[in-house]
Design a protein around this motif. Structure first.
Motif, short mmCIF file in Angstrom:
data_model
loop_
_atom_site.label_atom_id
_atom_site.label_comp_id
_atom_site.label_asym_id
_atom_site.label_seq_id
_atom_site.Cartn_x
_atom_site.Cartn_y
_atom_site.Cartn_z
N GLN A 52 0.82 -1.21 0.00
CA GLN A 52 0.00 0.00 0.00
C GLN A 52 0.85 1.26 0.00
O GLN A 52 2.07 1.18 0.15
N ASP A 56 1.20 8.78 3.07
CA ASP A 56 0.22 9.43 3.94
C ASP A 56 -0.42 8.40 4.88
O ASP A 56 -1.10 7.48 4.42
N ASP A 58 -2.94 8.49 6.54
CA ASP A 58 -4.40 8.45 6.40
C ASP A 58 -4.85 7.27 5.53
O ASP A 58 -5.94 6.74 5.71
N VAL A 59 -4.00 6.88 4.57
CA VAL A 59 -4.38 5.80 3.65
C VAL A 59 -4.62 4.50 4.42
O VAL A 59 -5.64 3.84 4.24
N ASP A 62 -7.79 4.79 6.54
CA ASP A 62 -8.99 4.68 5.69
C ASP A 62 -9.22 3.23 5.24
O ASP A 62 -10.36 2.77 5.18
N LEU A 63 -8.13 2.54 4.93
CA LEU A 63 -8.24 1.14 4.49
C LEU A 63 -8.84 0.28 5.60
O LEU A 63 -9.76 -0.51 5.37
N PHE A 66 -12.48 1.03 5.95
CA PHE A 66 -13.28 0.44 4.88
C PHE A 66 -13.59 -1.02 5.18
O PHE A 66 -14.73 -1.47 5.04
N PHE A 67 -12.57 -1.77 5.60
CA PHE A 67 -12.78 -3.19 5.88
C PHE A 67 -13.70 -3.40 7.09
O PHE A 67 -14.44 -4.37 7.14
N TYR B 78 -13.74 9.18 3.61
CA TYR B 78 -12.28 9.01 3.65
C TYR B 78 -11.57 10.26 4.16
O TYR B 78 -12.04 11.38 3.95
N HIS B 80 -8.19 10.55 3.28
CA HIS B 80 -7.20 10.77 2.22
C HIS B 80 -7.90 11.11 0.90
O HIS B 80 -8.28 10.22 0.13
N MET B 88 -8.61 7.80 -2.68
CA MET B 88 -8.63 6.71 -1.69
C MET B 88 -9.32 5.47 -2.23
O MET B 88 -8.92 4.34 -1.95
N HIS B 91 -6.91 3.18 -3.87
CA HIS B 91 -6.08 2.35 -2.98
C HIS B 91 -6.88 1.16 -2.46
O HIS B 91 -6.37 0.05 -2.33
N ILE B 92 -8.15 1.39 -2.16
CA ILE B 92 -8.99 0.30 -1.64
C ILE B 92 -9.24 -0.75 -2.73
O ILE B 92 -9.13 -1.95 -2.48
#
Lengths: 139, 139, 139
Positions: A52, A56, A58-59, A62-63, A66-67, B78, B80, B88, B91-92
Motif C-alpha cells: 500500500q 500518507d 491516512d491511507v 482509511d483502508l 473500509f474493511f 475518507y 485521504h 482513496m 487504494h482500496i
C-alpha cells in the motif's frame, strides 16, 4: 542460482496495517543479490499481507475503516464466533486481501514503486506476534 | 536454470480493465522457455492486476461497475482525498485485487485457461502509464 | 535447482470451499524436496484459491455466505448473465480472491501455519472439474 528462507515476526497491537518494509529490505540487503524474487507468506488466517501507499498515514487508516464497514462485527451474521466478534470477520478480511506476495529484485533492490510499502494487515483486536516466511530466489 | 527481468508499460485512459496478455506472451515467447514461472508485479497503489474472462467484454465492464458500487466515491467516507474522489477509492480497489501474480509456463506456453486473460485494472479517472515488472524463471 | 510442474483436478458440487491440501502435500512429498517454493495457479475465472482456517467447518460456510451477500445474484445488476444468476457473480468472487498462490517449502514441508488449509473456492452452482497447475521450484 540459489534459494534462502527466513522468518520475520511482526508484533501487532490491534487492527490495522503495520509497515515492515524495512525489516524485509534489511534481510534481503544482507543476502547480496542482484537479480531475484522475494516471496512472502503469512502463516495466519486472521492477518494478511498488502502492498500500500506509504506516504500518507491516512491511507492505512482509511483502508482499515473500509474493511470494518465491509465486514461488520455483527455476530448474528456468522456461525463461527467462539473467539468474539473479531473472529470470523478476521478470516473474511484475510480472504479479501493477500496471504502470499512476491516482489522481484532488480539491480540489488526490491522493485517496489516509489510509494509502495509492504504491510502486515492485522485483523484481530488483541496483540499478536505474526510470522511471515520469506523465500528468496537469487542469482 | 536462469532468470530474466523486464518491464511492460500499460497506457490507461480511465477506470477499467486493460488486457495486456499479448504483450506478456510476446516477451515470454522471445525468451524461448519450455518450463518456467512468470511473475508480474504492479508498481502502483492505484492500479492492480487481475486474471479475468477474455471472451465477453461485458465481464470487464460489470467488474468495474461492481467495484464502483463496493467502494463509493463519497469523500466524506475518507480522510485521504487530496487528489479527488477517486484517490482513496483507488487504494482500496487495489487492496481488494492483486499487486502480484504468477503464471506457470508449460510446454513453452503460459498455463492460462482457455478463457483467461491478464489485465491491468486502472482505478484512476485520468490517463496514466503503469509499470508492471516481469520476472521470468526459466529452464 | 530444478523445477517440476503438475496438474491437480478438484471436483466440485456447488458453491463453497474445497480443501485439497492433502492432494498438494502428497504430490510435493513425492518430489523429495527440502527447500523450495510451490506455486499454484487456478485455470478458471469462476473458481479461485484461498488459504483458510481448517479447524472449524463453520469458517468456510460463513465465508461462502459472506460472498453471497457481498455479490448478490440479482441479474439486473449485470450485463453478463448468459449462464444464469451465478455467472457474473462467479467472476467477481474470483476477482476478490486469488487466482494464484505460492507457499514456501521449509525442511521438507509446506510452510503452512498450524490452522491453514489450501482451498479451491467454487463459485458456480453446477458440478465442475477444476484444474490447478502446480509449479515446484526445488533444491
Amino acid at each position: 542460482m540459489r534459494q534462502v528462507t527466513h522468518q520475520i515476526q511482526v508484533s501487532t497491537h490491534g487492527k490495522g496495517l503495520y509497515d515492515f518494509t524495512r525489516e524485509i529490505e534489511s534481510w534481503v540487503g544482507a543476502q547480496q543479490v542482484q537479480t531475484g524474487l522475494l516471496n512472502l507468506f503469512c502463516r495466519h488466517t486472521s492477518a494478511s499481507l498488502l502492498v500500500q501507499e506509504n506516504a500518507d498515514p491516512d491511507v492505512t487508516a482509511d483502508l482499515n475503516d473500509f474493511f470494518t464497514r465491509l465486514v461488520p462485527e455483527e455476530t448474528r451474521l456468522y456461525r463461527h464466533t467462539a473467539e468474539g466478534p473479531d473472529d470470523m470477520t478476521s478470516h473474511i478480511r484475510s480472504a479479501l486481501t493477500l496471504t502470499h506476495l512476491a516482489i522481484p529484485i532488480h539491480q540489488g533492490e526490491l522493485a517496489l514503486g516509489t510509494w509502495q510499502g509492504v504491510y502486515l494487515f492485522e485483523h484481530r483486536v488483541r496483540p499478536h506476534r505474526r510470522s511471515v516466511v520469506l523465500h528468496l530466489l537469487a542469482d
